[in-house]
Design a protein around this motif. Structure first.
Motif, short mmCIF file in Angstrom:
data_model
loop_
_atom_site.label_atom_id
_atom_site.label_comp_id
_atom_site.label_asym_id
_atom_site.label_seq_id
_atom_site.Cartn_x
_atom_site.Cartn_y
_atom_site.Cartn_z
N VAL A 57 99.45 19.44 -34.30
CA VAL A 57 98.42 20.44 -33.64
C VAL A 57 97.40 20.67 -34.73
CG1 VAL A 57 98.47 23.18 -33.33
CG2 VAL A 57 100.34 21.68 -32.44
N ALA A 58 95.96 20.46 -34.31
CA ALA A 58 95.21 20.46 -35.44
C ALA A 58 93.86 21.17 -35.14
CB ALA A 58 94.68 18.90 -35.46
N THR A 59 93.19 21.89 -35.77
CA THR A 59 91.89 22.54 -35.66
C THR A 59 90.84 21.57 -35.66
OG1 THR A 59 91.63 23.13 -37.93
CG2 THR A 59 92.74 24.67 -36.60
N ALA A 60 89.64 22.03 -35.55
CA ALA A 60 88.33 21.08 -35.42
C ALA A 60 87.90 20.83 -36.95
CB ALA A 60 87.11 21.89 -34.99
N GLU A 61 88.52 21.91 -37.78
CA GLU A 61 88.18 21.73 -39.42
C GLU A 61 89.35 20.73 -39.90
OE1 GLU A 61 88.78 24.76 -38.15
OE2 GLU A 61 86.69 25.19 -37.90
N ASP A 62 90.39 20.46 -39.17
CA ASP A 62 91.49 19.59 -39.68
C ASP A 62 91.10 18.03 -39.35
OD1 ASP A 62 93.06 21.54 -40.62
OD2 ASP A 62 94.20 21.51 -38.86
N LEU A 63 90.39 18.09 -38.04
CA LEU A 63 89.80 16.76 -37.50
C LEU A 63 88.62 16.08 -38.12
CD1 LEU A 63 91.20 17.18 -33.85
CD2 LEU A 63 92.15 16.26 -35.62
N ALA A 64 87.61 17.06 -38.47
CA ALA A 64 86.21 16.55 -38.84
C ALA A 64 86.54 15.48 -40.00
CB ALA A 64 85.61 17.89 -39.13
N PRO A 65 87.19 15.92 -40.98
CA PRO A 65 87.09 15.10 -42.12
C PRO A 65 87.84 13.56 -41.80
CG PRO A 65 88.46 16.73 -42.87
CD PRO A 65 88.07 16.87 -41.46
N LEU A 66 88.73 13.50 -40.88
CA LEU A 66 89.25 12.31 -40.16
C LEU A 66 88.39 11.52 -39.53
CD1 LEU A 66 92.83 13.67 -39.43
CD2 LEU A 66 92.35 12.06 -41.19
N LEU A 67 87.61 12.37 -38.86
CA LEU A 67 86.80 11.55 -37.89
C LEU A 67 85.77 10.86 -38.55
CD1 LEU A 67 85.46 11.02 -34.83
CD2 LEU A 67 84.41 13.39 -35.06
N ASP A 68 85.29 11.51 -39.85
CA ASP A 68 84.00 10.87 -40.41
C ASP A 68 84.90 9.76 -41.22
OD1 ASP A 68 82.44 12.96 -40.12
OD2 ASP A 68 83.01 14.18 -41.92
N GLU A 69 86.28 9.62 -41.55
CA GLU A 69 86.81 8.43 -42.30
C GLU A 69 86.76 7.37 -41.25
OE1 GLU A 69 90.11 9.29 -44.92
OE2 GLU A 69 89.52 11.15 -44.95
N MET A 70 87.12 7.63 -40.00
CA MET A 70 87.51 6.66 -38.98
C MET A 70 86.01 5.97 -38.59
SD MET A 70 90.35 7.38 -36.33
CE MET A 70 92.00 7.82 -36.89
N ALA A 71 85.05 7.13 -38.51
CA ALA A 71 83.75 6.31 -38.10
C ALA A 71 83.25 5.48 -39.31
CB ALA A 71 82.79 7.54 -37.93
N MET A 72 83.56 5.87 -40.40
CA MET A 72 83.12 4.82 -41.73
C MET A 72 83.83 3.54 -41.55
SD MET A 72 82.44 7.40 -44.79
CE MET A 72 83.93 6.93 -45.69
N LEU A 73 85.37 3.72 -41.10
CA LEU A 73 85.93 2.35 -41.12
C LEU A 73 85.51 1.66 -39.88
CD1 LEU A 73 88.37 0.80 -41.71
CD2 LEU A 73 89.64 2.01 -40.23
N ARG A 74 85.00 2.28 -38.60
CA ARG A 74 84.39 1.59 -37.45
C ARG A 74 83.37 0.80 -38.01
NH1 ARG A 74 82.97 5.09 -32.52
NH2 ARG A 74 81.53 6.10 -33.96
N ALA A 75 82.15 1.45 -38.77
CA ALA A 75 80.82 1.01 -39.07
C ALA A 75 81.18 -0.30 -39.93
CB ALA A 75 80.20 1.92 -39.79
N GLU A 76 82.30 0.00 -40.77
CA GLU A 76 82.75 -1.39 -41.94
C GLU A 76 83.15 -2.45 -40.74
OE1 GLU A 76 85.88 -2.17 -45.28
OE2 GLU A 76 85.02 -0.11 -45.21
#
Length: 197
Positions: free
Chosen positions: A150-169
């Motif tokens: 059960v997550a809030t947008a604030e919890d998911l935002a840093p994870l989304l950033d890290e996943m986007a960086m991984l995808r870009a890599e």
């Protein structure tokens, strides 16, 4: 359910600010809520300052009417705090809607990013493209494990950033591999240009 007993669609001083339903009627309008639960919720509303109790001498909720049928004295719950805090409640409701929408969009973007990474890793392993795909898979699994149930947008935002960086890599690694394959063409693909002197 309390507001359904209000005589008009809009709360105003002219119509009076007291509603006086019995617990039985209130329970019916609250979809069969048990009396104990009903009392508990009413106490929470009073404690939150959304309604006020106006008790009668015998503790019952009722209204005294004059000969013309107009309500003279009423005992029950005053909805005056709702009227006083209407703007505040409206802004809080708008904020809640905005937060819910932000959470939905963030979850959607996170799901798409997860799907992209998974497909890219699978494609790289199927094509046997050189790279540390086991390490990247381990990083991806670690990121997935950090997603709260059960997550809030604030919890998911840093994870989304890290996943986007991984995808870009991963995309950069695959693009470098494609460019390297294009440069390393074999001899039969290179033809000499004929020139007339």
């Amino acid at each position: 359910a309390l507001l359904t007993f209000y005589p008009d669609d809009e709360i105003s001083e002219e119509k009076g600010l007291i509603v006086f339903p019995s617990n039985a009627q209130l329970s019916l309008r609250a979809r069969g809520m048990t009396p104990a639960t009903l009392r508990r919720h009413l106490a929470v509303l009073v404690e939150a300052g959304l309604i006020l109790r106006k008790d009668s001498p015998n503790g019952k909720r009722y209204a005294r009417r004059d000969r013309a049928g107009a309500i003279g004295d009423a005992f029950g719950f005053s909805v005056a705090p709702l009227l006083a805090r209407a703007v505040e409640i409206e802004s809080l409701a708008a904020q809640a809607v905005a937060d819910r929408e932000l959470l939905r969009v963030t979850r959607e973007r996170l799901t798409l990013c997860r799907r992209d990474i998974s497909k890219l890793i699978t494609a790289a392993l199927d094509e046997e493209i050189s790279g540390d795909w086991e390490g990247i898979s381990a990083m991806f699994r670690a990121l997935l494990a950090r997603i709260p149930r059960v997550a809030t947008a604030e919890d998911l935002a840093p994870l989304l950033d890290e996943m986007a960086m991984l995808r870009a890599e991963i995309v950069n690694m695959l693009e470098r591999r494609i460019k390297t394959q294009k440069i390393d063409a074999n001899e039969s693909q290179i033809e000499h240009h004929k020139q007339n002197s």
